[in-house]
Design an enzyme around this catalytic site. Structure first.
Site, PDB file in Angstrom:
ATOM      1  N   MET A   1     -14.452 -60.859   3.665  1.00 32.57           N
ATOM      2  CA  MET A   1     -15.687 -61.261   2.978  1.00 32.57           C
ATOM      3  C   MET A   1     -16.842 -61.250   3.963  1.00 32.57           C
ATOM      4  O   MET A   1     -16.757 -61.833   5.042  1.00 32.57           O
ATOM      5  CB  MET A   1     -15.482 -62.653   2.351  1.00 32.57           C
ATOM      6  CG  MET A   1     -16.707 -63.204   1.650  1.00 32.57           C
ATOM      7  SD  MET A   1     -17.223 -62.176   0.232  1.00 32.57           S
ATOM      8  CE  MET A   1     -18.996 -62.447   0.260  1.00 32.57           C
ATOM      9  N   GLU A   2     -17.936 -60.596   3.531  1.00 33.42           N
ATOM     10  CA  GLU A   2     -19.049 -60.269   4.421  1.00 33.42           C
ATOM     11  C   GLU A   2     -20.042 -61.405   4.630  1.00 33.42           C
ATOM     12  O   GLU A   2     -21.229 -61.147   4.813  1.00 33.42           O
ATOM     13  CB  GLU A   2     -19.782 -59.051   3.865  1.00 33.42           C
ATOM     14  CG  GLU A   2     -20.528 -59.272   2.518  1.00 33.42           C
ATOM     15  CD  GLU A   2     -19.714 -58.976   1.260  1.00 33.42           C
ATOM     16  OE1 GLU A   2     -18.468 -58.946   1.360  1.00 33.42           O
ATOM     17  OE2 GLU A   2     -20.315 -58.775   0.203  1.00 33.42           O
ATOM     18  N   ASN A   3     -19.611 -62.683   4.590  1.00 31.14           N
ATOM     19  CA  ASN A   3     -20.540 -63.789   4.815  1.00 31.14           C
ATOM     20  C   ASN A   3     -21.411 -63.454   6.024  1.00 31.14           C
ATOM     21  O   ASN A   3     -20.896 -63.123   7.087  1.00 31.14           O
ATOM     22  CB  ASN A   3     -19.768 -65.082   5.084  1.00 31.14           C
ATOM     23  CG  ASN A   3     -18.657 -65.287   4.091  1.00 31.14           C
ATOM     24  OD1 ASN A   3     -18.903 -65.355   2.902  1.00 31.14           O
ATOM     25  ND2 ASN A   3     -17.425 -65.347   4.579  1.00 31.14           N
TER      26      ASN A   3
ATOM     27  N   HIS B   1     -16.784 -51.768   6.579  1.00 27.37           N
ATOM     28  CA  HIS B   1     -17.133 -52.139   5.209  1.00 27.37           C
ATOM     29  C   HIS B   1     -17.968 -53.422   5.213  1.00 27.37           C
ATOM     30  O   HIS B   1     -19.052 -53.473   4.626  1.00 27.37           O
ATOM     31  CB  HIS B   1     -15.848 -52.315   4.396  1.00 27.37           C
ATOM     32  CG  HIS B   1     -16.055 -52.742   2.977  1.00 27.37           C
ATOM     33  ND1 HIS B   1     -15.827 -51.902   1.909  1.00 27.37           N
ATOM     34  CD2 HIS B   1     -16.469 -53.913   2.444  1.00 27.37           C
ATOM     35  CE1 HIS B   1     -16.108 -52.540   0.777  1.00 27.37           C
ATOM     36  NE2 HIS B   1     -16.485 -53.776   1.081  1.00 27.37           N
ATOM     37  N   GLU B   2     -17.458 -54.444   5.905  1.00 28.76           N
ATOM     38  CA  GLU B   2     -18.164 -55.734   5.914  1.00 28.76           C
ATOM     39  C   GLU B   2     -19.500 -55.603   6.644  1.00 28.76           C
ATOM     40  O   GLU B   2     -20.505 -56.165   6.205  1.00 28.76           O
ATOM     41  CB  GLU B   2     -17.295 -56.823   6.546  1.00 28.76           C
ATOM     42  CG  GLU B   2     -15.896 -56.987   5.937  1.00 28.76           C
ATOM     43  CD  GLU B   2     -15.886 -57.077   4.429  1.00 28.76           C
ATOM     44  OE1 GLU B   2     -16.842 -57.634   3.859  1.00 28.76           O
ATOM     45  OE2 GLU B   2     -14.943 -56.569   3.789  1.00 28.76           O
TER      46      GLU B   2
ATOM     47  N   GLU C   1     -21.034 -52.682  -3.321  1.00 32.84           N
ATOM     48  CA  GLU C   1     -19.692 -52.227  -2.938  1.00 32.84           C
ATOM     49  C   GLU C   1     -19.590 -50.719  -2.761  1.00 32.84           C
ATOM     50  O   GLU C   1     -18.781 -50.235  -1.983  1.00 32.84           O
ATOM     51  CB  GLU C   1     -18.656 -52.734  -3.942  1.00 32.84           C
ATOM     52  CG  GLU C   1     -18.576 -54.264  -4.049  1.00 32.84           C
ATOM     53  CD  GLU C   1     -18.262 -54.965  -2.730  1.00 32.84           C
ATOM     54  OE1 GLU C   1     -17.800 -54.280  -1.792  1.00 32.84           O
ATOM     55  OE2 GLU C   1     -18.487 -56.187  -2.630  1.00 32.84           O
TER      56      GLU C   1
HETATM   57 ZN   LIG Z   1     -17.303 -55.307  -0.112  1.00 33.38          ZN
END
Ligand SMILES: [Zn+2]
Length: 941
Positions: free
Chosen positions: A308-310, A342-343, A365
């Site tokens: 998760m890209e927090n 990706h993140e 996304e």
């Molecule tokens: Zn993503």
């Protein structure tokens, strides 16, 4: 977030199932048209000051409560007395609500228990142009059964002590479970966070912190103001984790954190993170340090999503961040790099510029999927991720997107179920495939410049697709890129974004003219209405620069068909869609296919590049599946595979053959014939990889080896099975582990062909004794490969037993491994499901497990009898709320069986009348000898 992954190995497919299922938790099943799910937009928060007070007891099984105090500054666009925001009915107890200095009477606020919307009636009128202060004192309740919101997790240290930690997963709609807020991406604000916790723990959040105060056994840390950001990107982790500092990225400190015992496995992420961020800094020309001043990456022992890209505090499953160079496979080395990319890609596409609402999830996304591959490709070009993108992302999503019920990229989403559906493969992979198509239409440099403009114009805001296309249009206008006459990018992209599916182009050559028509390609059903603007590139046998130019040479418009004059006089063949840059399939007339077949038989495949060979194979199998071309013709064209050793072409080919085998059943007469045929075709490939050649520096070779060997073993190649057994017994009897990349193949096939239950027991004990995440996820699917009914039943029972040693994030993988392991596992898994459905529902993370299990299982059914038994179970045992999902599963299974009925005779004729495949000659004894020699005389791995 990265919710699922489409990858080269079966074990990854299991992860996909788990991740997807975990994300559909807490789905409310009401159809509630009249319910207001969205907040009105007149209240605009600008800043939150949030205090979280974690007592010692919350870091133990004793209590799940924490204290919360939130001050939100806001304005209103119109005079009003109503404030609406989110506050979870189940997780937040409101103690005191104050506006300005005036307390709000308890009767003047309430939370809707379905939508979690908190409505407050202000004691006085709120007017525009004034900043107000909403103060809420609350008690928060940690999640313990779901890995969303603010949740409690634990891990067991090597000394046997259980340690607790608190962490968060807010995307898409769970920040409201941790604190009251306007929990939609549109409402961006600045966050100032304070966390109080027991001194022996530490706290991380999105920004750097300073000690703010101490009191009897606790410390309070104050975190710097965040950038203007959406609520779903806030995160905090309170744990006893340790961190390893990496090299700074420019001025940004970078560190990897995890449970301390895993500290030796942080090296790869420490090494690869900085160059990936630098690559994105360079690509976007918007330095990371303009928005965030630190970057922490944390491995969480129990984590539902993949990562998760927090912003400033990215969280991962352990296996996607921690890598042991001796023990973890090349596959996980690559996954760590690509998931990091990706993140990181989200920092710009998602965090800095955010989709306006989850209807446009693909804006987040799709770009993250694109950078997942292409940023990693920029840093590690030898991994050929530009080509992997075709076989991992583009080709698989063309299969999903051909289903009748496929969602368009942009579609309305209001209920939690609808929102979660937007985190399906369409948003990720079709989004990514479409962005790549636009890149090739515009040219890579123009595309990059356009994206820089887009980030510059919309930084710290949210966008709709039109905002993107309008910005990119400026780049098109300033370049030689060609759109269809009198159109804009907004018009060209409309149907790609707003309609489901994609076109099938049918090509016929008439003299020097090529006629191309388009229709929507559907696996079932018909759509004669939807048509697209399709960019067309092509190569003929006469072109010197084959397949390199991906700019459109022509455009097909939504008119039904078009005729182009193309110089093909001397050409022997003609192939459309260079590098598979366009998102569509292509069919040719008989003559066209014959020419391609002949070319593929020539030396060097007559210059047809591997990506286009993969495209041809993938298109052929899918055209045949839809009855657009006969299987006999497909097999005659793919005969060139006897000379083929490209990982990419074979990846597409195995997908096509696997589909056939899953439909007819691997152990049926026809399945056996197909297996023999494929083993013959792949003889060269098998020799090319072998069990004993290891070059872990050659990424693609490693992938090819795993792909070829796992397929050969599964199709029954005896040399392959014998080698697996040798490696396994050397491991079991002498403690020498198999080469790290081959462990999945070796474990699975040794157990599949074992008659000694102590083999299974041995691997189960290995599972219990290892703490390395990558080894755990390798062993889980292998244990399901056994064909011993008693062992499989025991394994399934362990997955619903408390403290059995199977981590909660892995329980569903156990179930999947059993029905994927062997045809006989389907029956075992089904029986287990019918006898234990209530317990499964409770233990498999109490997520929406049952419908997922039923779907997965029904998809591999091959007989009417299996379907009837499932119907019986649904009637007698299934809770009513799962009925819609179960009905769909049955429809799918019925369609699959009807498919086999339609094609069976045709396939039978080919395999038993037309061709007579003989078994490949095998030199078993020699092979095993070589394996033994290598095992004993060289630690070559
Ligand atoms: Zn993503």
């Amino acid at each position: 977030a990265i919710v699922f992954l489409e990858n080269r190995m079966a074990q990854n497919r299991l992860i996909i199932g788990l991740l997807l299922a975990a994300c559909i938790s807490n789905v409310q099943l009401q159809t509630t048209d009249e319910i207001e799910w969205r907040l009105p937009t007149i209240i605009r928060p600008s800043r939150y000051r949030l205090h979280i007070d974690v007592p010692e007891a919350a870091l133990s099984p004793e209590s799940n409560e924490y204290g919360g105090h939130s001050v939100m500054l806001f304005t209103t666009l119109e005079p009003t007395t109503t404030i609406k925001l989110h506050s979870s009915y189940d997780h937040i107890r409101l103690n005191l609500v104050t506006i300005g200095n005036t307390d709000v009477n308890e009767t003047n606020y309430s939370v809707n228990n379905i939508t979690d919307i908190l409505t407050i009636t202000s004691p006085f009128q709120l007017n525009p142009n004034i900043t107000y202060q909403l103060v809420i004192n609350f008690t928060g309740i940690l999640s313990t059964t779901e890995m969303t919101g603010f949740y409690k997790s634990s891990y067991v240290r090597e000394d046997g002590v259980t340690r607790y930690l608190l962490t968060t997963q807010f995307q898409p709609t769970s920040a409201r479970r941790a604190f009251p807020c306007l929990d939609e991406p549109f409402f961006k604000a600045i966050f100032e966070i304070f966390i109080t916790h027991p001194v022996e723990y530490n706290a991380l959040s999105n920004t750097p912190s300073t000690l703010n105060g101490t009191a009897s056994g606790t410390e309070t840390y104050q975190f710097d103001d965040t950038a203007l950001m959406s609520t779903y990107l806030i995160a905090f982790v309170i744990s006893d984790f340790t961190c390893t500092q990496g090299e700074d990225i420019g001025t940004v400190p970078y560190q990897i954190c995890s449970r301390d015992e895993a500290n030796s496995t942080r090296e790869w992420a420490l090494e690869i993170g900085p160059p990936l961020v630098e690559s994105l800094n360079d690509y976007t020309q918007f330095d990371y340090n303009r928005s965030k001043s630190k970057l922490d990456q944390v491995a969480i022992p129990d984590f539902a999503a993949g990562a998760m890209e927090n912003w400033g505090l990215v969280t991962y499953r352990e296996v996607f961040l921690l890598w042991d160079s001796d023990e973890s496979s090349n596959n996980y080395k690559q996954l760590i790099a690509t998931i990091n990319s990706h993140e990181f890609g989200h920092f710009w596409f998602g965090n800095l510029v955010t989709c306006n609402w989850w209807s446009e999830t693909f804006l987040n996304e799709g770009f993250a999927t694109y950078f997942e591959y292409f940023t990693t490709h920029d840093v590690l070009p030898s991994w050929e991720l530009d080509k992997q993108y075709i076989v991992d992302i583009v080709q698989p999503i063309l299969i999903t997107d051909a289903l009748e019920n496929a969602l368009p990229l942009q579609s309305e989403a209001n209920t939690p179920t609808e929102v979660m559906a937007k985190f399906g493969r369409i948003s990720y992979s079709k989004g990514g495939a479409i962005f790549r198509m636009v890149e090739h239409v515009m040219g890579s440099t123009n595309f990059k410049n356009g994206l820089r403009d887009y980030l510059d114009e919309f930084q710290y805001q949210t966008t709709l697709p039109e905002d993107l296309w309008r910005t990119l249009q400026r780049s098109v206008d300033n370049s030689t890129a060609k759109l269809p006459a009198n159109t804009t990018l907004v018009e060209v992209m409309h149907n790609w974004v707003n309609s489901p599916g994609f076109p099938l182009l049918t090509v016929a050559v008439h003299g020097t003219h090529i006629e191309i028509s388009q229709e929507r390609f559907l696996i079932s059903g018909n759509d004669t209405i939807t048509r697209w603007y399709v960019p067309i590139s092509y190569t003929t046998s006469e072109d010197a620069n084959k397949f390199n130019s991906t700019a459109p040479q022509q455009w097909l418009t939504p008119a039904a068909s078009a005729s182009f004059h193309i110089e093909v006089t001397n050409a022997t063949w003609f192939i459309l869609n260079n590098q598979q840059s366009g998102y569509f399939r292509v069919n040719y007339d008989n003559n066209g296919w014959n020419n391609i077949r002949d070319a593929l038989q020539k030396p060097e495949f007559d210059g047809i590049v591997e990506v286009n060979r993969a495209q041809i194979v993938d298109d052929l199998f899918n055209l045949a599946r839809r009855d657009k071309i006969e299987y006999a013709r497909v097999f005659s064209i793919v005969q060139f595979l006897v000379n083929e050793t490209s990982y990419f072409t074979w990846n597409s080919a195995f997908r096509g053959f696997n589909f056939l085998l899953s439909r007819v059943g691997l152990e049926s007469q026809l399945g056996q014939a197909i297996s023999g045929y494929v083993l013959n075709l792949m003889e060269n490939l098998y020799t090319n990889v072998s069990f004993v050649r290891h070059n872990t520096d050659d990424q693609i070779h490693t992938f090819k080896q795993v792909l070829a060997l796992s397929t050969a073993c599964r199709l029954g190649k005896s040399a392959c099975i014998a080698s697996s057994k040798v490696f396994f017994h050397v491991y079991k009897d002498f403690g020498l582990r198999p080469p790290k990349n081959l462990r999945g193949v070796v474990y699975c096939n040794a157990l599949r062909h074992s008659t000694d239950s102590s083999d299974w027991e041995f691997l189960w004990q290995e599972y219990l004794s290892t703490t390395l995440a990558s080894e755990l996820v390798t062993i889980i699917p292998a244990l399901g490969c056994s064909r011993d009914r008693t062992l499989l039943e025991r394994y399934l029972n362990l997955s619903i037993t408390e403290n059995s040693g199977i981590r909660s994030q892995d329980r569903l993988s156990v179930f999947n491994s059993v029905f994927n392991g062997n045809p006989m596992g389907i029956e075992v898994a089904f029986e287990f499901l019918t006898n234990n459905h209530a317990r499964i529902n409770e233990m498999y993370l109490s997520m929406n497990a049952l419908p997922n299990l039923i779907n997965g299982l029904a998809a591999v059914f091959t007989t009417e009898e299996e379907i009837e038994r499932l119907e019986e179970f649904i009637e007698e045992g299934l809770p009513a709320e799962y009925l819609p999902a179960a009905t769909t599963a049955i429809e799918t299974a019925r369609a699959n069986i009807a498919w086999v009925e339609h094609f069976h005779q045709h396939l039978f004729d080919f395999f038993f009348v037309v061709s007579t495949p003989g078994a490949a000659p095998e030199t078993l004894g020699l092979h095993v000898c070589v394996v033994l020699l290598v095992v004993f005389f060289g630690q070559l791995f």
